[in-house]
Design a protein around this motif. Structure first.
Motif, PDB file in Angstrom:
ATOM      1  N   THR A 117       0.820  -1.281  -0.160  1.00  0.00           N
ATOM      2  CA  THR A 117       0.063  -0.199   0.113  1.00  0.00           C
ATOM      3  C   THR A 117       0.834   1.271   0.017  1.00  0.00           C
ATOM      4  OG1 THR A 117       0.104   0.211   2.630  1.00  0.00           O
ATOM      5  CG2 THR A 117      -1.723  -1.153   1.129  1.00  0.00           C
ATOM      6  N   GLY A 118       2.024   1.105   0.486  1.00  0.00           N
ATOM      7  CA  GLY A 118       2.927   2.376   0.417  1.00  0.00           C
ATOM      8  C   GLY A 118       2.955   3.257   1.595  1.00  0.00           C
ATOM      9  N   LYS A 119       2.231   2.502   2.568  1.00  0.00           N
ATOM     10  CA  LYS A 119       1.679   3.371   3.774  1.00  0.00           C
ATOM     11  C   LYS A 119       2.825   3.790   4.907  1.00  0.00           C
ATOM     12  CE  LYS A 119      -1.632   0.936   5.829  1.00  0.00           C
ATOM     13  NZ  LYS A 119      -2.472   0.381   6.631  1.00  0.00           N
ATOM     14  N   ALA A 120       4.056   2.790   4.651  1.00  0.00           N
ATOM     15  CA  ALA A 120       4.967   2.823   5.555  1.00  0.00           C
ATOM     16  C   ALA A 120       6.359   2.143   4.880  1.00  0.00           C
ATOM     17  CB  ALA A 120       4.936   2.422   6.866  1.00  0.00           C
ATOM     18  N   TYR A 121       7.369   2.738   4.973  1.00  0.00           N
ATOM     19  CA  TYR A 121       8.792   2.161   4.664  1.00  0.00           C
ATOM     20  C   TYR A 121       9.885   2.558   5.297  1.00  0.00           C
ATOM     21  CZ  TYR A 121       8.832   6.301   1.934  1.00  0.00           C
ATOM     22  OH  TYR A 121       8.617   7.774   1.669  1.00  0.00           O
ATOM     23  N   VAL A 122      10.824   1.990   5.129  1.00  0.00           N
ATOM     24  CA  VAL A 122      12.345   2.547   5.694  1.00  0.00           C
ATOM     25  C   VAL A 122      12.966   3.129   4.390  1.00  0.00           C
ATOM     26  CG1 VAL A 122      14.629   1.983   6.697  1.00  0.00           C
ATOM     27  CG2 VAL A 122      12.398   0.738   7.437  1.00  0.00           C
ATOM     28  N   HIS A 123      13.412   4.353   4.545  1.00  0.00           N
ATOM     29  CA  HIS A 123      14.037   5.105   3.649  1.00  0.00           C
ATOM     30  C   HIS A 123      15.261   4.517   3.248  1.00  0.00           C
ATOM     31  CE1 HIS A 123      15.148   8.454   1.094  1.00  0.00           C
ATOM     32  NE2 HIS A 123      15.743   8.966   1.912  1.00  0.00           N
ATOM     33  N   ASP A 124      15.846   4.445   2.228  1.00  0.00           N
ATOM     34  CA  ASP A 124      16.967   4.043   1.480  1.00  0.00           C
ATOM     35  C   ASP A 124      18.297   4.777   2.269  1.00  0.00           C
ATOM     36  OD1 ASP A 124      15.771   2.070   0.189  1.00  0.00           O
ATOM     37  OD2 ASP A 124      15.721   3.637  -1.688  1.00  0.00           O
ATOM     38  N   VAL A 136       5.934   7.156   7.608  1.00  0.00           N
ATOM     39  CA  VAL A 136       4.628   6.875   7.424  1.00  0.00           C
ATOM     40  C   VAL A 136       3.944   7.677   6.566  1.00  0.00           C
ATOM     41  CG1 VAL A 136       2.609   6.255   8.544  1.00  0.00           C
ATOM     42  CG2 VAL A 136       4.828   5.739   9.663  1.00  0.00           C
ATOM     43  N   ASP A 137       3.362   7.538   5.416  1.00  0.00           N
ATOM     44  CA  ASP A 137       2.283   8.315   4.705  1.00  0.00           C
ATOM     45  C   ASP A 137       0.836   7.866   5.273  1.00  0.00           C
ATOM     46  OD1 ASP A 137       0.675   9.516   2.767  1.00  0.00           O
ATOM     47  OD2 ASP A 137       2.023   8.640   1.098  1.00  0.00           O
ATOM     48  N   HIS A 141      -3.082   5.220   5.158  1.00  0.00           N
ATOM     49  CA  HIS A 141      -3.539   4.303   6.229  1.00  0.00           C
ATOM     50  C   HIS A 141      -5.035   4.260   6.301  1.00  0.00           C
ATOM     51  CE1 HIS A 141      -3.442   2.164   9.970  1.00  0.00           C
ATOM     52  NE2 HIS A 141      -4.085   3.054  10.682  1.00  0.00           N
ATOM     53  N   LEU A 142      -5.574   3.279   6.111  1.00  0.00           N
ATOM     54  CA  LEU A 142      -7.123   3.062   5.985  1.00  0.00           C
ATOM     55  C   LEU A 142      -7.705   2.234   7.078  1.00  0.00           C
ATOM     56  CD1 LEU A 142      -7.505   3.294   1.942  1.00  0.00           C
ATOM     57  CD2 LEU A 142      -8.016   5.238   3.787  1.00  0.00           C
ATOM     58  N   ILE A 176       9.140   9.716  10.490  1.00  0.00           N
ATOM     59  CA  ILE A 176       8.388  10.817   9.973  1.00  0.00           C
ATOM     60  C   ILE A 176       6.995  10.430   9.636  1.00  0.00           C
ATOM     61  CG2 ILE A 176       8.545  12.279   8.008  1.00  0.00           C
ATOM     62  CD1 ILE A 176      11.656  12.048   7.692  1.00  0.00           C
ATOM     63  N   PHE A 177       6.005  11.237   9.898  1.00  0.00           N
ATOM     64  CA  PHE A 177       4.675  10.964   9.537  1.00  0.00           C
ATOM     65  C   PHE A 177       4.441  12.002   8.565  1.00  0.00           C
ATOM     66  CE2 PHE A 177       4.832   8.748  13.289  1.00  0.00           C
ATOM     67  CZ  PHE A 177       3.955   7.643  13.425  1.00  0.00           C
ATOM     68  N   ASP A 178       4.214  11.609   7.395  1.00  0.00           N
ATOM     69  CA  ASP A 178       3.817  12.469   6.333  1.00  0.00           C
ATOM     70  C   ASP A 178       2.098  12.789   6.384  1.00  0.00           C
ATOM     71  OD1 ASP A 178       3.070  14.000   4.026  1.00  0.00           O
ATOM     72  OD2 ASP A 178       4.344  12.866   2.888  1.00  0.00           O
TER      73      ASP A 178
END
Length: 261
Positions: A117-124, A136-137, A141-142, A176-178
């Motif tokens: 979903t792309g809602k959360a990830y570890v940056h490169d 976290v985008d 998040h639904l 980071i919460f976008d």
């Protein structure tokens, strides 16, 4: 808007009223480095904890992140200001939680569906302070659509992934919460509580700072409800802009794609 308030770890009492904004100067970075003993003395305490865990909690697993993991024991000792009894109590809970939650069994494949979903990830890339970055985008998040148990698994998997990327000498990570595009359908107080409780109880002092980026007005009541539940971690939160993220936390080469000009 319906908010699910269910702390899976422990229900905490609401505290007094809270403010929405926290200035950068008020943000405190926790560090276990402030709690140091002579190496010989600290090792003696590690052995005391290790022996007590072996005697009183033989059923706990051994090995990495187990009751005989001296690095883990030392970290909890530092967090508990070298109190053997408090460290044993916290470690017992943490090791049991890891076993019951199945932390060691988490993998990219086990969280693939919700991760996509792309809602959360570890940056490169690391931030300018050399910290791994968990992003976290919030608009993706639904809670009404995604299974909450799968969300929690993804959360823990990404924490483990970020911590595995800690460079030598670095103790914590940046969150980071976008919040651009955040709406009522994204509100999930129970997940916020779960996230910070996991850090507080099971990954103490591993969260160095949290950025809430471009928080809309609708986020204000969420923050007012969440802040008392976050305990000491609330002081790590900084509300900021995309420009602040770009200029203060990354270089032109390392800034996350979603925060570029």
């Amino acid at each position: 808007m319906e908010l699910r308030i269910c702390n899976p770890l422990r229900r905490l009492p609401l505290l007094s009223s809270c403010s929405y904004q926290i200035k950068s100067s008020q943000v405190r970075r926790f560090s276990v480095r402030s709690c140091r003993l002579d190496p010989n003395e600290s090792h003696k305490l590690v052995l005391q904890v290790k022996k007590k865990l072996e005697k009183d909690h033989q059923s706990l697993p051994v090995g990495k992140n187990g009751r005989d993991d001296e690095d883990m024991i030392l970290w909890f000792l530092k967090d508990r200001k070298f109190s053997v009894d408090e460290s044993v109590e916290r470690l017992t809970k943490a090791i049991k939680w890891r076993e019951e939650f199945g932390v060691s069994e988490l993998s990219h494949d086990s969280v693939k569906s919700v991760a996509e979903t792309g809602k959360a990830y570890v940056h490169d890339f690391l931030d300018v302070n050399g910290r791994p970055v968990l992003i976290v985008d919030a608009s993706k998040h639904l809670p009404a659509v995604h299974d909450h148990a799968e969300n929690e698994k993804l959360c823990v998997f990404l924490i483990e992934k970020a911590l595995s990327a800690l460079p030598e000498g670095t103790e914590d990570i940046l969150g980071i919460f976008d919040l651009r595009g955040f709406g009522t359908e994204n509100a999930d107080l129970s997940f916020i509580t779960f996230l910070f409780d996991v850090f507080y109880y099971y990954y103490p002092k591993r969260l160095g700072q949290v950025l809430f980026v471009e928080a809309p007005f609708i986020f204000k009541p969420i923050w007012q409800l969440a802040k008392p539940l976050l305990k000491s971690y609330a002081s790590l939160v900084r509300f900021c802009s995309v420009e602040t993220v770009r200029k203060e936390y990354f270089t032109d080469a390392t800034v996350p794609a979603n925060f570029r000009d």
